[in-house]
Write an enzyme that holds these catalytic residues in place. Structure first.
Site, short mmCIF file in Angstrom:
data_model
loop_
_atom_site.label_atom_id
_atom_site.label_comp_id
_atom_site.label_asym_id
_atom_site.label_seq_id
_atom_site.Cartn_x
_atom_site.Cartn_y
_atom_site.Cartn_z
N ASP A 281 0.54 21.66 -35.33
CA ASP A 281 -0.92 21.86 -35.29
C ASP A 281 -1.52 21.41 -33.96
OD1 ASP A 281 -0.72 22.71 -37.87
OD2 ASP A 281 -1.38 20.82 -38.76
P1 NAP Z 1 2.39 19.08 -37.94
O1 NAP Z 1 1.39 20.09 -37.52
O2 NAP Z 1 2.30 18.53 -39.30
O3 NAP Z 1 3.82 19.78 -37.71
C1 NAP Z 1 4.99 19.04 -37.79
C2 NAP Z 1 6.14 20.00 -37.61
O4 NAP Z 1 7.31 19.20 -37.54
C3 NAP Z 1 6.31 20.94 -38.77
O5 NAP Z 1 5.87 22.24 -38.45
C4 NAP Z 1 7.82 20.89 -39.08
O6 NAP Z 1 8.37 22.20 -38.95
C5 NAP Z 1 8.38 19.99 -37.99
N1 NAP Z 1 9.41 19.10 -38.51
C6 NAP Z 1 9.42 18.39 -39.65
N2 NAP Z 1 10.56 17.71 -39.78
C7 NAP Z 1 11.31 17.99 -38.69
C8 NAP Z 1 12.58 17.59 -38.23
N3 NAP Z 1 13.37 16.76 -38.93
N4 NAP Z 1 13.03 18.06 -37.05
C9 NAP Z 1 12.26 18.93 -36.33
N5 NAP Z 1 11.05 19.34 -36.72
C10 NAP Z 1 10.56 18.87 -37.88
O7 NAP Z 1 2.43 17.83 -36.95
P2 NAP Z 1 1.55 17.50 -35.68
O8 NAP Z 1 1.60 18.60 -34.69
O9 NAP Z 1 2.00 16.15 -35.27
O10 NAP Z 1 0.06 17.45 -36.23
C11 NAP Z 1 -0.40 16.44 -37.11
C12 NAP Z 1 -1.24 17.03 -38.22
O11 NAP Z 1 -1.62 15.98 -39.12
C13 NAP Z 1 -2.54 17.65 -37.70
O12 NAP Z 1 -2.91 18.73 -38.52
C14 NAP Z 1 -3.52 16.51 -37.85
O13 NAP Z 1 -4.88 16.92 -37.93
C15 NAP Z 1 -3.05 15.93 -39.17
N6 NAP Z 1 -3.60 14.60 -39.28
C16 NAP Z 1 -3.05 13.57 -38.58
C17 NAP Z 1 -3.66 12.33 -38.61
C18 NAP Z 1 -3.16 11.18 -37.82
O14 NAP Z 1 -3.74 10.11 -37.92
N7 NAP Z 1 -2.10 11.32 -37.03
C19 NAP Z 1 -4.82 12.14 -39.35
C20 NAP Z 1 -5.34 13.23 -40.05
C21 NAP Z 1 -4.71 14.44 -40.01
P3 NAP Z 1 9.75 22.57 -39.71
O15 NAP Z 1 9.53 22.27 -41.15
O16 NAP Z 1 9.94 24.00 -39.41
O17 NAP Z 1 10.82 21.71 -39.11
#
Ligand code: NAP
Length: 472
Positions: A399
């Site tokens: 994301d």
């Molecule tokens: P993300 O959008 O959740 O994507 C994580 C990706 O990691 C997934 O598409 C997954 O794809 C891949 N993945 C999972 N396990 C894996 C593994 N073992 N090896 C390789 N890839 C793996 O993560 P992000 O880009 O870090 O974004 C964070 C999200 O959380 C945002 O939408 C954000 O708004 C939300 N959020 C975060 C917080 C915070 O405090 N950090 C707070 C509120 C909301 P596969 O399954 O294809 O591997």
């Protein structure tokens, strides 16, 4: 311990809390900040125990032993990726403690007034600060308890993470809210009407559930930060109930810092708090452009292919995301960064404020792998540097690198600031499949001409990449 010394000890604890919080704002000073805050808490606890209380030592010691035992066990067992759930539970317990203390204090006064309990030094005056604090401690504490339990259940997948909505939900919540406000006023003015007080407690517990069920799993970290602020405010109210200035100060600090953190997270997602709380974000989207459109084909590459590109590169920005945490790839990625630097590349890490599942998630993991702090660059500072960068290596992020956030108004993440990896000359994306990230939307980045997917577990792929670069 005399009252004066108790107050001086609370003041010293408050100073230590504030110094600790200040140091927590930078990864470099954060461990010291933690230790300073813990010292402040130790001073506050010892001062409270040394002051004359109504509980005997055996009960206090039993509480300390049981509570510390459970806490230590839970902290040792929890996985890093399950930290937000754990924080949710701890917030809930904090809220429960405040509500219970408020109720116990009211019952003590009621027993004294009816002549069935010990006399109290100062009787409870209707409409007084203490009566109002009992009401607030009960309301906020109970909402925090059940709200946090629902947040925990959603994150731990013990209930559906998607928002639970029904027609007229906000009107129903508003009506219940008004009813509770009326109960609050009544109890503050007539605190000895115990059945009404229990009605307030029950309604507040229900309100906590109703407020959190319409919020989607992706927004849970923001909600947890807000509930953390609530637990602080409930503790602050309890401080007024008990006449304990240490609790008033520490509760206010938790409340204020929780609200500041909530605001920072909302800003990083370009969302208002009202949108997080009432927007039902993360509900299965209407079949929208990004989900349904034919997006083209993706190009799958191997670590060996990537080694060739790296051999011609002079700069690399590594973009970690939630997948790095799942794979526990931080040590492997540190080795990769060291290797690339040894080969003459300039290597930096781009840190998105909401990458992962909790604030500072990436910073914590990279610090654990001893990646130097000066290599971690915040989003606003690194974004202008992507166009001049040879390789952007996206490691389990999705994301936070989705360009739809810039352009696609129908996307649920439209408006969220992102890392501009698509502007780098070459983009490698390491993830296991084409599955979406937390927001549940497909990512156009994966289909771009300059993007090369390397499918697999982040740690295994990075280890293979290190071998391939060494062998090339
Ligand atoms: P993300 O959008 O959740 O994507 C994580 C990706 O990691 C997934 O598409 C997954 O794809 C891949 N993945 C999972 N396990 C894996 C593994 N073992 N090896 C390789 N890839 C793996 O993560 P992000 O880009 O870090 O974004 C964070 C999200 O959380 C945002 O939408 C954000 O708004 C939300 N959020 C975060 C917080 C915070 O405090 N950090 C707070 C509120 C909301 P596969 O399954 O294809 O591997």
């Amino acid at each position: 311990m005399s009252e004066t010394w108790t107050q001086i000890a609370y003041l010293a604890a408050a100073v230590l809390f504030i110094l600790g919080l200040k140091q927590l704002s930078s990864p470099r000073t954060a461990p010291r900040g933690n230790a300073v805050s813990a010292l402040g808490m130790a001073v506050a606890v010892l001062a409270t125990l040394a002051a004359e209380g109504i509980l005997g030592w055996p009960i206090i010691l039993a509480g300390v032993v049981i509570g510390s035992g459970i806490g230590a066990l839970a902290a040792r067992r929890v996985q890093m990726t399950a930290m937000p759930e754990m924080v949710a539970l701890l917030n809930g317990f904090g809220g429960a403690a405040s509500a219970l203390v408020a109720a116990a204090e009211l019952l003590r006064h009621a027993a004294a007034a009816s002549g069935s309990g010990e006399a109290v030094a100062e009787p409870l005056v209707p409409g007084s600060v203490v009566a109002t604090a009992i009401v607030l401690g009960t309301l906020i504490g109970a909402v925090t308890l059940t709200g946090s339990l629902v947040a925990y259940a959603k994150l731990a997948q013990r209930m559906p993470g998607a928002p639970l909505t029904y027609p007229g939900q906000q009107a129903v919540n508003a009506l219940i809210g008004l009813g509770i406000a009326a109960l609050c006023v009544f109890v503050a003015l007539e605190p000895m009407e115990l059945p009404v007080y229990w009605g307030l407690m029950a309604a507040s517990l229900v309100l906590g559930v109703l407020l959190v069920i319409p919020i989607g799993g992706a927004d849970m970290p923001v909600v947890i930060s807000l509930l953390n602020a609530y637990s602080g405010l409930a503790a602050c109210a309890t401080g007024f109930v008990l006449g304990n200035s240490g609790l008033v100060i520490s509760g206010s600090l938790v409340g204020a810092s929780g609200i500041v953190l909530t605001k920072i997270m909302c800003d990083a997602m370009n969302r208002s708090l009202a949108n997080v709380l009432f927007g039902a974000f993360g509900k299965a989207p209407e079949v929208g452009a990004s989900a349904a459109a034919d997006q083209g084909t993706v190009k799958g590459y191997t670590p060996e292919d990537a080694a060739v590109i790296f051999s011609n590169a002079s700069s690399c920005i590594i973009v970690p995301g939630y997948g790095m945490a799942v794979a526990q790839a931080q040590h492997a990625v540190r080795d990769l960064a060291d290797l690339l630097e040894a080969q003459g590349l300039e290597v930096r890490f781009a840190i998105h404020p909401v990458a992962g599942r909790m604030p500072g998630h990436m910073n914590v993991l990279l610090a654990e792998a001893n990646v130097p702090y000066d290599k971690l660059v915040e989003m606003d500072e690194i974004n202008p540097q992507f166009p001049e960068t040879d390789v952007a290596l996206v490691l389990g992020a999705n994301d936070v690198v989705n360009p739809s956030a810039r352009t696609e108004k129908s996307s649920p993440i439209y408006g969220m600031p992102i890392l501009d990896v698509d502007r780098a000359k070459h983009v490698f994306v390491i993830k296991r499949s084409m599955n979406p990230g937390f927001a549940g939307v497909q990512n156009h980045l994966f289909f771009n001409d300059n993007t090369m997917m390397i499918f697999g577990d982040a740690k295994k792929v990075v280890l293979a990449l290190v071998e391939a670069i060494k062998a090339y």
